[in-house]
Design a protein around this motif. Structure first.
Motif, PDB file in Angstrom:
ATOM      1  N   ALA A 103      -6.656  34.204   9.847  1.00 39.92           N
ATOM      2  CA  ALA A 103      -7.924  33.750   9.622  1.00 39.92           C
ATOM      3  C   ALA A 103      -7.728  32.670   8.457  1.00 39.92           C
ATOM      4  CB  ALA A 103      -8.973  34.757   9.389  1.00 39.92           C
ATOM      5  N   GLU A 242     -21.290  24.238  17.237  1.00 43.69           N
ATOM      6  CA  GLU A 242     -21.721  25.309  16.318  1.00 43.69           C
ATOM      7  C   GLU A 242     -22.936  25.070  15.592  1.00 43.69           C
ATOM      8  OE1 GLU A 242     -16.815  26.790  15.663  1.00 43.69           O
ATOM      9  OE2 GLU A 242     -18.008  25.650  14.270  1.00 43.69           O
ATOM     10  N   ASP A 281     -23.585  33.770  20.595  1.00 49.96           N
ATOM     11  CA  ASP A 281     -22.799  34.121  19.383  1.00 49.96           C
ATOM     12  C   ASP A 281     -21.344  33.572  19.132  1.00 49.96           C
ATOM     13  OD1 ASP A 281     -21.557  35.818  17.535  1.00 49.96           O
ATOM     14  OD2 ASP A 281     -21.916  37.679  18.580  1.00 49.96           O
ATOM     15  N   ARG A 283     -18.745  34.530  17.729  1.00 47.04           N
ATOM     16  CA  ARG A 283     -17.744  35.452  17.515  1.00 47.04           C
ATOM     17  C   ARG A 283     -17.037  35.808  18.893  1.00 47.04           C
ATOM     18  NH1 ARG A 283     -21.196  40.225  14.947  1.00 47.04           N
ATOM     19  NH2 ARG A 283     -22.353  39.743  16.759  1.00 47.04           N
ATOM     20  N   ASN A 286     -14.109  33.464  19.455  1.00 45.55           N
ATOM     21  CA  ASN A 286     -13.515  33.149  18.132  1.00 45.55           C
ATOM     22  C   ASN A 286     -11.932  33.142  18.541  1.00 45.55           C
ATOM     23  OD1 ASN A 286     -12.650  32.767  15.555  1.00 45.55           O
ATOM     24  ND2 ASN A 286     -12.663  35.105  15.324  1.00 45.55           N
ATOM     25  N   SER A 300      -8.157  32.483  13.633  1.00 46.83           N
ATOM     26  CA  SER A 300      -9.549  32.702  13.864  1.00 46.83           C
ATOM     27  C   SER A 300     -10.306  32.103  12.630  1.00 46.83           C
ATOM     28  CB  SER A 300      -9.507  34.503  13.377  1.00 46.83           C
ATOM     29  OG  SER A 300     -10.779  34.752  13.098  1.00 46.83           O
ATOM     30  N   HIS A 301     -11.628  32.080  13.037  1.00 48.05           N
ATOM     31  CA  HIS A 301     -12.493  31.578  11.966  1.00 48.05           C
ATOM     32  C   HIS A 301     -12.404  32.323  10.620  1.00 48.05           C
ATOM     33  CE1 HIS A 301     -14.423  28.495  14.389  1.00 48.05           C
ATOM     34  NE2 HIS A 301     -14.910  29.325  15.325  1.00 48.05           N
ATOM     35  N   THR A 304     -15.486  34.656   9.663  1.00 45.34           N
ATOM     36  CA  THR A 304     -15.880  35.779  10.865  1.00 45.34           C
ATOM     37  C   THR A 304     -16.043  36.975  10.365  1.00 45.34           C
ATOM     38  OG1 THR A 304     -15.583  36.190  13.076  1.00 45.34           O
ATOM     39  CG2 THR A 304     -13.982  36.293  11.998  1.00 45.34           C
ATOM     40  N   ASP A 305     -16.675  37.986  11.258  1.00 42.72           N
ATOM     41  CA  ASP A 305     -16.470  39.512  10.832  1.00 42.72           C
ATOM     42  C   ASP A 305     -15.632  40.170  11.654  1.00 42.72           C
ATOM     43  OD1 ASP A 305     -17.826  39.677  13.189  1.00 42.72           O
ATOM     44  OD2 ASP A 305     -19.824  40.254  12.616  1.00 42.72           O
ATOM     45  N   ASP A 307     -15.922  41.898  14.332  1.00 44.64           N
ATOM     46  CA  ASP A 307     -15.904  41.835  15.769  1.00 44.64           C
ATOM     47  C   ASP A 307     -15.360  40.315  16.040  1.00 44.64           C
ATOM     48  OD1 ASP A 307     -17.397  44.017  16.439  1.00 44.64           O
ATOM     49  OD2 ASP A 307     -19.262  43.193  15.752  1.00 44.64           O
ATOM     50  N   GLY A 308     -15.576  39.247  15.394  1.00 40.85           N
ATOM     51  CA  GLY A 308     -15.028  38.119  15.462  1.00 40.85           C
ATOM     52  C   GLY A 308     -13.736  38.146  15.525  1.00 40.85           C
TER      53      GLY A 308
END
Length: 351
Positions: A103, A242, A281, A283, A286, A300-301, A304-305, A307-308
């Motif tokens: 990420a 986005e 969403d 995510r 992602n 990855s972004h 993100t969290d 889940d993402g």
């Protein structure tokens, strides 16, 4: 068994997001194994909170982490051989991992990936492919920011790589491919785009179905399985989509809380709004895929969290399971073989 190397220090939140995300993906794909690269004092306790992940992982301490604001040249100069980003990419090069996930800083990740893995034969520039939610389901859009500008041959290469990714991800035998343009008529657009269209139309490759030109509104419609453009336009399209999704979400949130009747309407239609929220969403989609390299790298972004991040690892799993690299290599060999035969036939006909 698929082994994924992970730069757990990448992104805005580092191991606090990456490690729980890995645990979520492992629940969905219990056959996965992980090589984790990061700073031991920041990762050990987090890994211990997920016993299944700990059992499926091998951790490697790294002294250096590439920061999100590092310039690619600086990251490449100071982070080679020692950083978590470099070592996770190198694991793919050495055959220790099937795919790498990070990420981290996009520019640094692309620079390191290109330097370490090198581009495939006959590929001048790599591309970043994004999964795009559409009214039909999902499409692939590339390039969304690896390089600015592309000539006709590079757009043709992107088309073949995007089609191979669509076959790996969506399991479609002949995905439809469109070139992003200012109109669908063959006389419109930049000369590079028109020439790429002529090349694709004449090639008739078995791994894709060339649709022709598509416009910006076709991205959301899902008119084709793969949309091809150069990195400048692709990145603007991605950021616009986005931003629009966030804008619509804010409009809905404000409207639903404005009056008592609006709040009541939200309660009555909550299941429909939940489905809408899930569709919008970011995510869920992602995970940008670096295409054109001798190895698979997933970006990855950064913000993100868990889940993402898990969604990005899921993409990595699918790309490795469906042997993306072999599909791209085979398509490129077939295309260049046909080009060589065509050149020989043309030379013979000319005497």
């Amino acid at each position: 068994m698929i082994t994924i190397s992970v730069d757990v220090m990448g992104g805005d939140f580092g191991p606090e997001v990456a490690i729980p995300g890995l645990a979520k993906s492992l629940d969905r794909h219990p056959e996965l194994k992980f090589l984790l690269y990061g700073e031991e004092d920041k990762c050990t306790a987090l890994i211990a909170e997920h016993p299944k992940l700990a059992a499926a992982s091998t951790f490697h301490h790294c002294d250096i982490s590439v920061r999100m604001d590092d310039k690619p040249s600086k990251a490449l100069r100071q982070g080679r051989w020692r950083s978590s980003m470099w070592r996770s990419i190198e694991a793919v090069k050495n055959g220790e991992a099937n795919v790498c996930v990070s990420a981290g800083n996009t520019g640094a990740l692309m620079a390191m990936s290109r330097f370490c893995l090198r581009t495939m034969a006959n590929i001048e520039r790599p591309a970043i492919a994004a999964i795009w939610p559409t009214l039909r389901g999902e499409s692939i859009v590339l390039d969304v920011g690896a390089t600015v500008g592309a000539d006709a041959q590079q757009l043709t290469d992107y088309s073949m790589m995007g089609a191979a990714m669509a076959r790996a991800l969506f399991e479609i035998d002949r995905p439809s491919v469109g070139l992003l343009n200012v109109g669908v008529e063959e006389v419109k657009g930049l000369e590079e785009v028109k020439e790429a269209g002529r090349i694709l139309k004449a090639s008739e490759l078995p791994g894709m179905n060339y649709h022709g030109f598509v416009e910006g509104d076709d991205l959301g419609k899902g008119t084709v399985d793969v949309v091809v453009t150069e990195g400048f336009a692709g990145n603007i399209a991605l950021k616009t989509a986005e931003g629009t999704a966030r804008q619509i979400a804010e409009y809905l949130r404000a409207a639903m809380g404005r009056t008592i009747l609006a709040r009541l309407g939200y309660i009555l239609a909550k299941s429909a709004f939940d489905r809408l929220r899930e569709k919008m969403d970011p995510r869920r989609v992602n995970g940008g895929v670096f295409l054109g390299l001798n190895g698979i790298v997933i970006k990855s972004h950064g913000g993100t969290d868990a889940d993402g991040f898990a969604a990005a690892v899921d993409v990595a799993h699918d790309m490795a399971r469906n042997d993306l690299i072999s599909k791209i290599e085979n398509d490129l060999k077939l295309y260049h073989a046909k080009q060589t035969i065509g050149s020989v036939q043309a030379a013979v006909s000319q005497g």
